[in-house]
Structure formats: structure tokens, C-alpha cells
Design a protein around this motif. Structure first.
Motif, PDB file in Angstrom:
ATOM      1  N   ALA A  12       6.594  20.856 -12.322  1.00  0.00           N
ATOM      2  CA  ALA A  12       7.786  19.613 -11.970  1.00  0.00           C
ATOM      3  C   ALA A  12       8.282  19.112 -12.989  1.00  0.00           C
ATOM      4  CB  ALA A  12       6.568  18.806 -11.239  1.00  0.00           C
ATOM      5  N   ALA A  13       6.975  19.770 -14.043  1.00  0.00           N
ATOM      6  CA  ALA A  13       7.802  19.468 -15.693  1.00  0.00           C
ATOM      7  C   ALA A  13       8.707  19.771 -16.231  1.00  0.00           C
ATOM      8  CB  ALA A  13       5.995  19.573 -17.270  1.00  0.00           C
ATOM      9  N   PHE A  14       8.484  21.473 -15.253  1.00  0.00           N
ATOM     10  CA  PHE A  14       9.736  22.584 -15.962  1.00  0.00           C
ATOM     11  C   PHE A  14      10.853  22.090 -15.023  1.00  0.00           C
ATOM     12  CE2 PHE A  14      12.109  26.113 -14.922  1.00  0.00           C
ATOM     13  CZ  PHE A  14      12.268  27.319 -15.707  1.00  0.00           C
ATOM     14  N   ASP A  15      10.690  21.461 -14.549  1.00  0.00           N
ATOM     15  CA  ASP A  15      12.062  20.556 -13.297  1.00  0.00           C
ATOM     16  C   ASP A  15      12.370  19.569 -14.034  1.00  0.00           C
ATOM     17  OD1 ASP A  15      11.840  22.272 -11.531  1.00  0.00           O
ATOM     18  OD2 ASP A  15      11.255  21.428 -10.288  1.00  0.00           O
ATOM     19  N   GLN A  16      11.960  18.171 -14.731  1.00  0.00           N
ATOM     20  CA  GLN A  16      12.623  17.524 -15.105  1.00  0.00           C
ATOM     21  C   GLN A  16      13.508  18.233 -16.463  1.00  0.00           C
ATOM     22  OE1 GLN A  16      12.875  14.278 -14.700  1.00  0.00           O
ATOM     23  NE2 GLN A  16      11.933  15.516 -12.205  1.00  0.00           N
ATOM     24  N   ALA A  17      12.458  18.711 -16.796  1.00  0.00           N
ATOM     25  CA  ALA A  17      12.866  19.535 -18.242  1.00  0.00           C
ATOM     26  C   ALA A  17      14.440  20.090 -18.887  1.00  0.00           C
ATOM     27  CB  ALA A  17      12.360  20.936 -19.459  1.00  0.00           C
ATOM     28  N   ASN A  18      14.368  21.049 -17.281  1.00  0.00           N
ATOM     29  CA  ASN A  18      16.268  21.631 -16.899  1.00  0.00           C
ATOM     30  C   ASN A  18      16.625  20.594 -16.733  1.00  0.00           C
ATOM     31  OD1 ASN A  18      15.195  24.241 -17.418  1.00  0.00           O
ATOM     32  ND2 ASN A  18      14.578  24.345 -15.144  1.00  0.00           N
ATOM     33  N   ASN A  19      16.669  19.314 -15.534  1.00  0.00           N
ATOM     34  CA  ASN A  19      17.318  18.328 -15.212  1.00  0.00           C
ATOM     35  C   ASN A  19      17.946  17.561 -16.565  1.00  0.00           C
ATOM     36  OD1 ASN A  19      17.252  18.469 -12.989  1.00  0.00           O
ATOM     37  ND2 ASN A  19      15.610  17.639 -12.683  1.00  0.00           N
ATOM     38  N   LEU A  20      17.039  17.937 -17.783  1.00  0.00           N
ATOM     39  CA  LEU A  20      17.588  16.695 -19.335  1.00  0.00           C
ATOM     40  C   LEU A  20      17.972  17.726 -19.371  1.00  0.00           C
ATOM     41  CD1 LEU A  20      14.374  15.057 -19.914  1.00  0.00           C
ATOM     42  CD2 LEU A  20      15.759  14.631 -19.244  1.00  0.00           C
ATOM     43  N   LEU A  21      18.144  18.793 -19.841  1.00  0.00           N
ATOM     44  CA  LEU A  21      19.097  19.615 -20.756  1.00  0.00           C
ATOM     45  C   LEU A  21      20.436  20.364 -20.032  1.00  0.00           C
ATOM     46  CD1 LEU A  21      19.141  22.433 -22.500  1.00  0.00           C
ATOM     47  CD2 LEU A  21      18.491  24.128 -20.730  1.00  0.00           C
ATOM     48  N   MET A  22      20.743  20.009 -18.388  1.00  0.00           N
ATOM     49  CA  MET A  22      21.371  19.628 -18.123  1.00  0.00           C
ATOM     50  C   MET A  22      22.568  18.708 -18.427  1.00  0.00           C
ATOM     51  SD  MET A  22      21.937  23.301 -16.363  1.00  0.00           S
ATOM     52  CE  MET A  22      21.307  24.051 -17.764  1.00  0.00           C
ATOM     53  N   LEU A  23      22.427  17.710 -18.205  1.00  0.00           N
ATOM     54  CA  LEU A  23      22.560  16.114 -18.278  1.00  0.00           C
ATOM     55  C   LEU A  23      22.708  16.248 -19.660  1.00  0.00           C
ATOM     56  CD1 LEU A  23      20.265  13.989 -16.301  1.00  0.00           C
ATOM     57  CD2 LEU A  23      22.623  14.072 -16.335  1.00  0.00           C
ATOM     58  N   ALA A  24      22.068  17.126 -21.327  1.00  0.00           N
ATOM     59  CA  ALA A  24      22.612  17.034 -22.175  1.00  0.00           C
ATOM     60  C   ALA A  24      24.166  17.557 -22.416  1.00  0.00           C
ATOM     61  CB  ALA A  24      22.107  17.450 -23.225  1.00  0.00           C
ATOM     62  N   ILE A  25      23.761  19.494 -21.325  1.00  0.00           N
ATOM     63  CA  ILE A  25      25.277  20.384 -21.645  1.00  0.00           C
ATOM     64  C   ILE A  25      26.445  19.165 -20.949  1.00  0.00           C
ATOM     65  CG2 ILE A  25      26.204  22.193 -20.862  1.00  0.00           C
ATOM     66  CD1 ILE A  25      22.831  23.345 -21.320  1.00  0.00           C
ATOM     67  N   CYS A  26      25.909  18.731 -19.724  1.00  0.00           N
ATOM     68  CA  CYS A  26      27.176  17.881 -19.306  1.00  0.00           C
ATOM     69  C   CYS A  26      27.719  16.826 -20.107  1.00  0.00           C
ATOM     70  CB  CYS A  26      27.128  17.543 -17.783  1.00  0.00           C
ATOM     71  SG  CYS A  26      26.261  18.594 -16.399  1.00  0.00           S
ATOM     72  N   ALA A  28      27.695  16.816 -23.125  1.00  0.00           N
ATOM     73  CA  ALA A  28      28.006  17.169 -24.522  1.00  0.00           C
ATOM     74  C   ALA A  28      29.517  17.860 -24.151  1.00  0.00           C
ATOM     75  CB  ALA A  28      27.495  18.768 -25.336  1.00  0.00           C
ATOM     76  N   THR A  29      29.790  18.283 -22.917  1.00  0.00           N
ATOM     77  CA  THR A  29      31.131  18.705 -22.228  1.00  0.00           C
ATOM     78  C   THR A  29      31.980  17.264 -22.112  1.00  0.00           C
ATOM     79  OG1 THR A  29      29.707  21.244 -21.585  1.00  0.00           O
ATOM     80  CG2 THR A  29      32.257  20.344 -20.815  1.00  0.00           C
ATOM     81  N   LEU A  30      31.732  16.591 -21.455  1.00  0.00           N
ATOM     82  CA  LEU A  30      32.865  16.172 -20.903  1.00  0.00           C
ATOM     83  C   LEU A  30      32.860  14.755 -21.852  1.00  0.00           C
ATOM     84  CD1 LEU A  30      31.289  15.482 -17.118  1.00  0.00           C
ATOM     85  CD2 LEU A  30      32.979  16.581 -18.143  1.00  0.00           C
ATOM     86  N   TYR A  31      31.614  14.402 -22.799  1.00  0.00           N
ATOM     87  CA  TYR A  31      32.617  13.016 -23.398  1.00  0.00           C
ATOM     88  C   TYR A  31      33.320  13.963 -24.728  1.00  0.00           C
ATOM     89  CZ  TYR A  31      31.891   9.362 -27.171  1.00  0.00           C
ATOM     90  OH  TYR A  31      32.451   8.530 -27.831  1.00  0.00           O
TER      91      TYR A  31
END
Length: 295
Positions: A12-26, A28-31
């Protein structure tokens, strides 16, 4: 039981970390896109003060009015649309025809052609020899410089080839029994059943043609033949935006700046393909899967 709970917590912690990383990448890409869009809709002189990050502080369409009032950008848009449509149709047809020939086992010298084509994926003659070739072919300052050099791509041939090899030989054999030649088989049988890969390659090349600015910058000197992306390059990198501001008249001239003109031009030139891409993405995914799964 304890180890199972501990493993579940780690997952669960790994999944949450992945979600946060993907949100940060999105983000950085969209802003950066959002930043350009917001500032393009703001009053040009007010935007020069800075501090605009999420919403326009003084909403204004004057920058877009100045852009669309410029005849050069509309002419460049027409060139881009024309070369994208013509170039995509010619590229798909010619590459598919060559790939169909490569898919025939009876083609003499096919292994040699494959080796030569593969080498071109990794090595090229360089810009200067290529420029001299374009010059000697008489394609400088010609609309056909966008079409003829891009008629064929060995990378796209490989994708076509993977699909053509999956077509049952029985289709062609039945057509030959009925008296069809190779050209008739290609036009009436191979192409109709190859629409998924045709659509994929058309999208690949269409996006390339729309985004290509380098060809117009190197091989075109006539302003009336430059595409919209080359025009955007001129606006951003040179003094064209200042010239557009100087040419603006009336009340609009008081609310625009060279920076707002640049941002509005960037939005106008990129928005069509940005809107179209999400609807066409499924064809890209399907095209990558072609030939990877049998049965």
C-alpha cells in the motif's frame, strides 16, 4: 499473519508513493502549458508585472485578436494543414506499397535491402550532404520539400511489415486464382484489411508533419511557404513578435506586448494537435501492439 499484514502495508505504501510520483510528473508536465495559456489570456501590459500563475488577473483576448489579424500566421496555418494532409496520404501510400513488396518471400535481394534499410535507422549522411541533395533535386523553396523527402520511412515500413506478415496467404492465393495481379491485390485486399496499421502510421506521420519546423527553417526562404511551426520559431526566437506589436492598431495596441503575442501564437499553433491527440492515442497503442500477439 503478521508477515502478511506487513507485506500488505508495504504494498500500500509503495502504491501511494507511485501515485504521488505520477501526480508530480503530471504536474511538472502540464503546468507549463497551463502557465502559457493563462498568461496568453491576460492583458499583455499587466502580464509584464508578473505574478500570474493560476488564473488571468486581467482577462483579455486582444493578444489573440492581434495574432489572427496577422495575415502571415493564417497563411502559415494553411501551409501546415496542406502539407500535413498531402504528406500523410503520400507517406502512408508509398511506405505501405514498399512494405508489401518487402513482405513477399519471392522478392530478390530482400535480406540485402533489409540490412541497408536498418543501417539508415542509425546512421545518416549529415545535414550538409542532405542540404546539397535537396538543392540538386530542385526542392529548395518548394512546397514539395515537405512531401518528397518524407515519402518513405524504414521505421514505419517495419510496422507495416509486421502487420502484413499476419495476413493469411490464402487471401492472396484466392485473388490470384481469380486473375488479380499484385497491384490489384494490394489496392483491393491488403489495404482494406490493414486499416488499423494504416491509421496508426497516418497518425505518426501527421503529428510529425504538424510539428516539423526544421524543414521550413533550413530549406525554405520564402515566407509564404513557411509552416506554422517555423512561423512560431520566428516569433519566439526573432523580432517577429515586436513587428506584430508595431503593426497592431487601435485600442488593441495598448493592451498587448511582445511577450503576450508570443504566448498567444504558441497556443494557436499547438492547440489543434493537443486537442486531437487524446482522441487518437488509442490508435498509437493499437499500432504498437500490431504483430506482437498472434492467434
Amino acid at each position: 499473519m503478521l508477515s502478511l499484514k506487513r507485506r500488505t502495508f508495504k504494498e500500500a505504501a509503495f502504491d501511494q508513493a507511485n501515485n504521488l510520483l505520477m501526480l508530480a510528473i503530471c504536474f511538472a508536465t502540464l503546468y507549463p502549458i497551463w502557465y502559457v495559456l493563462v498568461n496568453s489570456f491576460n492583458d499583455g501590459n499587466d502580464a509584464m508585472r508578473g505574478g500570474i500563475y493560476w488564473w488571468p488577473r486581467m482577462f483579455s483576448l486582444d493578444s489573440y485578436k492581434a495574432v489572427f489579424a496577422n495575415d502571415g500566421i493564417m497563411l502559415a496555418m494553411g501551409i501546415t494543414v496542406a502539407k500535413t494532409l498531402v504528406g500523410t496520404v503520400v507517406h502512408v501510400f508509398f511506405t505501405a506499397m514498399v512494405a508489401y513488396a518487402f513482405s513477399r518471400r519471392e522478392l530478390i535481394g530482400r535480406p540485402i535491402y533489409m540490412v541497408i534499410g536498418t543501417i539508415t535507422l542509425f546512421f545518416s549522411g549529415g545535414l550538409i550532404p542532405y542540404y546539397l541533395l535537396i538543392r540538386d533535386l530542385g526542392l529548395l523553396d518548394s512546397f514539395w520539400v515537405y512531401i518528397i523527402p518524407a515519402m518513405f520511412s524504414f521505421f514505419d515500413l517495419i510496422i507495416f511489415l509486421s502487420f502484413f506478415r499476419e495476413i493469411p496467404d490464402a487471401l492472396e492465393e484466392a485473388a490470384k486464382i481469380d486473375g488479380a495481379n499484385d497491384f490489384k491485390i494490394f489496392y483491393q485486399i491488403i489495404l482494406p484489411v490493414s486499416m488499423p496499421v494504416v491509421a496508426t502510421i497516418a497518425l505518426f506521420h501527421g503529428v510529425y508533419q504538424w510539428n516539423d519546423y526544421f524543414t521550413g527553417m533550413i530549406y525554405i526562404n520564402k515566407s509564404e511557404l513557411q509552416p506554422i511551426q517555423t512561423y512560431l520559431y520566428r516569433v519566439v526566437a526573432q523580432s517577429s513578435s515586436n513587428q506584430m506589436v508595431a503593426a497592431t492598431t487601435g485600442s488593441i495596441a495598448k493592451t498587448v506586448s511582445s511577450q503576450s503575442i508570443k504566448l498567444a501564437t504558441m497556443v494557436v499553433t499547438t492547440l489543434p494537435i493537443v486537442i486531437a491527440y487524446p482522441f487518437l492515442q488509442k490508435y498509437f497503442v493499437k499500432g504498437f501492439m500490431i504483430g506482437s500477439i498472434k492467434g
